[in-house]
Design a protein around this motif. Sequence first.
Motif, PDB file in Angstrom:
ATOM      1  N   ALA A 158       0.846  -1.193   0.000  1.00 26.40           N
ATOM      2  CA  ALA A 158       0.000   0.000   0.000  1.00 26.40           C
ATOM      3  C   ALA A 158       0.882   1.245   0.000  1.00 26.40           C
ATOM      4  O   ALA A 158       1.972   1.259   0.575  1.00 26.40           O
ATOM      5  N   ALA A 159       0.393   2.290  -0.641  1.00 25.65           N
ATOM      6  CA  ALA A 159       1.165   3.526  -0.687  1.00 25.65           C
ATOM      7  C   ALA A 159       1.432   4.065   0.711  1.00 25.65           C
ATOM      8  O   ALA A 159       2.509   4.610   0.987  1.00 25.65           O
ATOM      9  N   ASN A 160       0.455   3.895   1.610  1.00 22.19           N
ATOM     10  CA  ASN A 160       0.679   4.410   2.963  1.00 22.19           C
ATOM     11  C   ASN A 160       1.711   3.580   3.728  1.00 22.19           C
ATOM     12  O   ASN A 160       2.389   4.092   4.612  1.00 22.19           O
ATOM     13  N   GLN A 161       1.856   2.309   3.378  1.00 21.33           N
ATOM     14  CA  GLN A 161       2.927   1.524   3.987  1.00 21.33           C
ATOM     15  C   GLN A 161       4.290   2.040   3.516  1.00 21.33           C
ATOM     16  O   GLN A 161       5.224   2.186   4.305  1.00 21.33           O
ATOM     17  N   LEU A 162       4.387   2.330   2.209  1.00 21.48           N
ATOM     18  CA  LEU A 162       5.645   2.833   1.665  1.00 21.48           C
ATOM     19  C   LEU A 162       6.005   4.185   2.277  1.00 21.48           C
ATOM     20  O   LEU A 162       7.164   4.437   2.622  1.00 21.48           O
ATOM     21  N   CYS A 163       5.008   5.048   2.412  1.00 21.46           N
ATOM     22  CA  CYS A 163       5.267   6.353   3.017  1.00 21.46           C
ATOM     23  C   CYS A 163       5.721   6.188   4.466  1.00 21.46           C
ATOM     24  O   CYS A 163       6.615   6.904   4.928  1.00 21.46           O
ATOM     25  N   GLY A 164       5.115   5.253   5.177  1.00 20.71           N
ATOM     26  CA  GLY A 164       5.541   4.980   6.547  1.00 20.71           C
ATOM     27  C   GLY A 164       6.969   4.465   6.605  1.00 20.71           C
ATOM     28  O   GLY A 164       7.743   4.829   7.501  1.00 20.71           O
ATOM     29  N   MET A 165       7.328   3.597   5.656  1.00 21.43           N
ATOM     30  CA  MET A 165       8.718   3.124   5.577  1.00 21.43           C
ATOM     31  C   MET A 165       9.668   4.294   5.359  1.00 21.43           C
ATOM     32  O   MET A 165      10.744   4.368   5.966  1.00 21.43           O
ATOM     33  N   LEU A 166       9.269   5.218   4.472  1.00 22.18           N
ATOM     34  CA  LEU A 166      10.106   6.379   4.174  1.00 22.18           C
ATOM     35  C   LEU A 166      10.289   7.242   5.414  1.00 22.18           C
ATOM     36  O   LEU A 166      11.396   7.727   5.695  1.00 22.18           O
ATOM     37  N   LEU A 167       9.223   7.426   6.167  1.00 18.34           N
ATOM     38  CA  LEU A 167       9.276   8.209   7.396  1.00 18.34           C
ATOM     39  C   LEU A 167      10.239   7.582   8.399  1.00 18.34           C
ATOM     40  O   LEU A 167      11.087   8.271   8.990  1.00 18.34           O
ATOM     41  N   GLN A 168      10.142   6.279   8.580  1.00 17.77           N
ATOM     42  CA  GLN A 168      11.020   5.578   9.527  1.00 17.77           C
ATOM     43  C   GLN A 168      12.461   5.570   9.031  1.00 17.77           C
ATOM     44  O   GLN A 168      13.401   5.680   9.821  1.00 17.77           O
ATOM     45  N   HIS A 169      12.632   5.417   7.704  1.00 12.83           N
ATOM     46  CA  HIS A 169      13.974   5.428   7.121  1.00 12.83           C
ATOM     47  C   HIS A 169      14.650   6.775   7.376  1.00 12.83           C
ATOM     48  O   HIS A 169      15.830   6.833   7.744  1.00 12.83           O
ATOM     49  N   ALA A 170      13.890   7.858   7.197  1.00 13.41           N
ATOM     50  CA  ALA A 170      14.450   9.191   7.412  1.00 13.41           C
ATOM     51  C   ALA A 170      14.801   9.420   8.877  1.00 13.41           C
ATOM     52  O   ALA A 170      15.793  10.082   9.188  1.00 13.41           O
ATOM     53  N   ALA A 171      13.990   8.842   9.769  1.00 11.75           N
ATOM     54  CA  ALA A 171      14.238   9.010  11.202  1.00 11.75           C
ATOM     55  C   ALA A 171      15.304   8.057  11.725  1.00 11.75           C
ATOM     56  O   ALA A 171      15.874   8.276  12.803  1.00 11.75           O
ATOM     57  N   GLY A 172      15.553   6.975  10.996  1.00 12.90           N
ATOM     58  CA  GLY A 172      16.551   6.006  11.412  1.00 12.90           C
ATOM     59  C   GLY A 172      16.106   5.114  12.548  1.00 12.90           C
ATOM     60  O   GLY A 172      16.947   4.573  13.280  1.00 12.90           O
TER      61      GLY A 172
END
Length: 321
Positions: A158-172
């Motif tokens: 889901a697009a919202n799963q990908l966006c959540g991954m991106l958010l966590q990736h940016a935060a580390g």
Amino acid sequence: MLSRRTLLATPLALPAIARAAWVPDRPVTITVPFSAGGPTDVIARLVAEGMGHDLGQAVVVENVTGAGGTIAAARVANARPDGTTLMFHHIGHASAATLYRKLPYDVQGSFAPLGLASDAAMTVVARPDFPAADLAGVMAAIKREGDKLTLAHSGLGAANQLCGMLLQHAAGTALTSVVFRGSAPAITELMAGRIDLFCDQATNTATFLRENRIKGYAATLPQRVPGLDLPTTAEAGEPSLAMSTWHGLYAPKATPAEIRARLSEALRASLREERLLARLADLVTEPASQDRATEAFHTRFLAEEVARWRPIIQAAGQYAD
């Protein structure tokens, strides 16, 4: 991203191109890998209507759901390459190349991209009483609290799963994921304060943001979303969070060049129709510009998206067998 006025003017500024001669001898089917009524389905039906007008032949939508869109994709990859079986898919087509360890098709090698159709911003949102004042505060809270915070999404790919991954990736750091059957129940839980954070399409969150029923922090397109009082992620200091939920049209790989050209031409014609433009505005979604709704651009863009999402998905470690 061009305005609607610019989009309508663009074709007049382009060099004259000979119209492809192919005409379908029977209805064209656009396969949508998600349920009827969702954003992908609604946009696909608008595109189908416009393409039908341009082709002089019926263009119908068939919903083939399951396995994050891969069942529909496999069917289209193996369809006769005669221009009458197409696929309309979103960003999940690119992410599937990494999310799924085994696929019965090649995300890039089994399809002929015909052009992009639309872009929708994702929005970083939270429960109404989330204490952060801005996106910087959200990122600080994620880094500080980690898996004490909950993050909603609606399933693999889901697009919202990908966006959540991106958010966590940016935060580390990783949050605790809570999976829902779609955006609507996730937003309900967010409004009730039982979920902390969500990263979903503006199409789904705009009404709740305008009514102050959830808290908004940023939108992920390069420019601001009309009607939403949100900064872009770049303006908010997190340019790495830029993304869109884009949609594109595909044919089987072996489809002849003349047929691909005619279908791509019909796609661009559909994106100039006033009804489609008005409806996309209602959905808080931008039509693809005429230069993005081409085979050449879509092919390059798909390769870039596959490459972009691979390390993010790998870092998250979330895969389907």
